[in-house]
Scaffold this motif. Structure first.
Motif, mmCIF file in Angstrom:
data_model
loop_
_atom_site.group_PDB
_atom_site.id
_atom_site.type_symbol
_atom_site.label_atom_id
_atom_site.label_comp_id
_atom_site.label_asym_id
_atom_site.label_seq_id
_atom_site.Cartn_x
_atom_site.Cartn_y
_atom_site.Cartn_z
ATOM 1 N N LEU A 188 -19.142 62.073 -32.143
ATOM 2 C CA LEU A 188 -18.517 60.828 -31.685
ATOM 3 C C LEU A 188 -19.485 59.898 -30.972
ATOM 4 C CD1 LEU A 188 -15.072 62.076 -30.295
ATOM 5 C CD2 LEU A 188 -15.477 60.766 -32.382
ATOM 6 N N HIS A 189 -20.452 60.476 -30.235
ATOM 7 C CA HIS A 189 -21.200 59.640 -29.305
ATOM 8 C C HIS A 189 -22.718 59.707 -29.437
ATOM 9 C CE1 HIS A 189 -17.475 58.651 -27.351
ATOM 10 N NE2 HIS A 189 -17.226 59.917 -27.074
ATOM 11 N N MET A 190 -23.227 60.505 -30.374
ATOM 12 C CA MET A 190 -24.677 60.560 -30.541
ATOM 13 C C MET A 190 -25.037 60.098 -31.943
ATOM 14 S SD MET A 190 -25.832 61.559 -27.648
ATOM 15 C CE MET A 190 -27.504 62.099 -27.927
ATOM 16 N N ASP A 191 -26.027 59.227 -32.021
ATOM 17 C CA ASP A 191 -26.485 58.699 -33.303
ATOM 18 C C ASP A 191 -28.006 58.728 -33.286
ATOM 19 O OD1 ASP A 191 -26.640 57.466 -35.761
ATOM 20 O OD2 ASP A 191 -26.358 55.449 -34.970
ATOM 21 N N GLY A 192 -28.578 59.811 -33.812
ATOM 22 C CA GLY A 192 -30.019 59.951 -33.726
ATOM 23 C C GLY A 192 -30.507 60.017 -32.298
ATOM 24 N N CYS A 193 -29.683 60.564 -31.408
ATOM 25 C CA CYS A 193 -29.956 60.688 -29.969
ATOM 26 C C CYS A 193 -29.950 59.336 -29.257
ATOM 27 C CB CYS A 193 -31.241 61.468 -29.701
ATOM 28 S SG CYS A 193 -31.004 63.238 -29.975
ATOM 29 N N ARG A 196 -32.255 57.991 -38.140
ATOM 30 C CA ARG A 196 -33.674 58.339 -38.308
ATOM 31 C C ARG A 196 -34.070 59.561 -37.471
ATOM 32 N NH1 ARG A 196 -38.006 57.132 -34.361
ATOM 33 N NH2 ARG A 196 -37.690 54.894 -34.508
ATOM 34 N N GLY A 197 -33.630 59.602 -36.213
ATOM 35 C CA GLY A 197 -33.976 60.730 -35.361
ATOM 36 C C GLY A 197 -33.397 62.041 -35.860
ATOM 37 N N ASP A 198 -32.233 61.976 -36.492
ATOM 38 C CA ASP A 198 -31.632 63.176 -37.071
ATOM 39 C C ASP A 198 -32.476 63.692 -38.232
ATOM 40 O OD1 ASP A 198 -29.299 62.995 -35.388
ATOM 41 O OD2 ASP A 198 -28.555 61.414 -36.714
ATOM 42 N N VAL A 199 -32.892 62.769 -39.096
ATOM 43 C CA VAL A 199 -33.664 63.150 -40.282
ATOM 44 C C VAL A 199 -35.035 63.688 -39.887
ATOM 45 C CG1 VAL A 199 -34.733 62.321 -42.411
ATOM 46 C CG2 VAL A 199 -32.446 61.538 -41.785
ATOM 47 N N THR A 200 -35.730 62.988 -38.996
ATOM 48 C CA THR A 200 -37.060 63.467 -38.616
ATOM 49 C C THR A 200 -36.973 64.813 -37.893
ATOM 50 O OG1 THR A 200 -36.982 62.108 -36.594
ATOM 51 C CG2 THR A 200 -38.086 61.165 -38.518
ATOM 52 N N GLY A 201 -35.944 65.003 -37.066
ATOM 53 C CA GLY A 201 -35.760 66.295 -36.411
ATOM 54 C C GLY A 201 -35.491 67.399 -37.413
ATOM 55 N N ALA A 202 -34.701 67.090 -38.436
ATOM 56 C CA ALA A 202 -34.415 68.076 -39.479
ATOM 57 C C ALA A 202 -35.669 68.423 -40.269
ATOM 58 C CB ALA A 202 -33.327 67.542 -40.409
#
Length: 281
Positions: free
Chosen positions: A95-100, A168-174
């Motif tokens: 709900l509240h985090m989007d790529g941190c 972007r932060g989700d993808v790079t972290g993955a």
């Protein structure tokens, strides 16, 4: 500028989370409640209720422990409480985090997602893998926690890396996590699992996803994809790296020439050996 804002927000969240001293939150005014009662409140959709309930669960940080976050030795987390902690973090992250980048919280409980993350890391519960993946952007702590579960994390991480909901932060972290997975388990992973990593690497070596409207998003995703390809050592991926090194990449036209040259050089070096970062001249 967007990158700076992202880092400032994340640093601020970490500072707030650290300042809240989880052990000091336990045993607030009033009689101690049962884990079942706390679990009920953790499942509330009211964020203040969740935050207060979380303060009743004792947690500490051990710098000598690989994952750091631990419950006191005499505090045994019941299955009901474990499931509620995982559910609360998963809901909060979605709900509240989007790529941190924190969104939609109206300035209240900004640190809640990171607080919940610390508790879920401490659980060491494989049921928390999907929820932890939702916070993969937050840094090395969550990536290390995931890697401790073994190759079972790979399907969850590859799915997140290709999700249209991933920032972007989700993808790079993955992609970073997958690089570590390949380095750690290599050929011990089933062929199908390695194939899924190859597919997601190929995806992000290609044209930037349409949702990455900022050229810097495309730059960082490509950088992590180049690194992952260099770690995998797959002939098809190395062929793509050779193309980037020799002919460039679609994202280069929107980047500073020096940054584009750094990515081209990184791809060239990745043909010979695994690479992690761009050179700094």
């Amino acid at each position: 500028m967007r990158q700076v804002r992202h880092l400032v927000v994340l640093a601020g969240l970490a500072a707030l989370a650290a300042a809240s001293a989880p052990f000091s939150l336990a045993g607030q005014a009033g009689p101690a409640r049962s884990q079942a009662e706390i679990a009920r409140d953790l499942r509330s959709h009211d964020r203040d209720t969740v935050a207060r309930a979380l303060g009743e669960v004792p947690l500490g940080y051990d710098p000598e422990d690989l994952l750091g976050w631990k419950f006191p030795p005499d505090y045994v987390v019941a299955p009901e409480l474990s499931a509620a902690l995982i559910s609360a973090m998963d809901r909060e992250a979605r709900l509240h985090m989007d790529g941190c980048t924190v969104t939609g919280v109206a300035g209240r409980n900004l640190e809640l997602s990171l607080e919940l993350l610390h508790y879920v890391i401490a659980l060491r519960d494989p049921a928390g893998i999907p929820a932890l993946v939702q916070m993969i952007c937050s840094g090395q702590g969550v990536r290390q926690a995931l890697l401790e579960f073994g190759p079972a994390i790979v399907p969850h991480v590859t799915e997140w890396a290709r999700s249209p909901d991933a920032a972007r932060g989700d993808v790079t972290g993955a992609l970073l996590t997958l690089s570590s997975a390949v380095e750690r388990w290599g050929d011990a992973m089933p062929a199908e699992m390695r194939g899924s990593i190859k597919d997601v690497t190929m995806l992000h070596l290609g044209p930037p996803q349409k949702r990455f409207v900022d050229p810097w998003d495309g730059r960082y995703v490509l950088q992590r994809a180049i690194s992952l390809a260099s770690v995998m050592r797959d002939p098809d991926l190395l062929m793509v790296l050779d193309g980037i090194a020799e002919e460039g990449h679609e994202v280069f036209g929107d980047l500073d020439p020096e940054v584009a040259a750094g990515l081209r050089d990184m791809a060239k070096r990745g043909l010979a050996a695994p690479v992690r970062e761009m050179r700094r001249w």
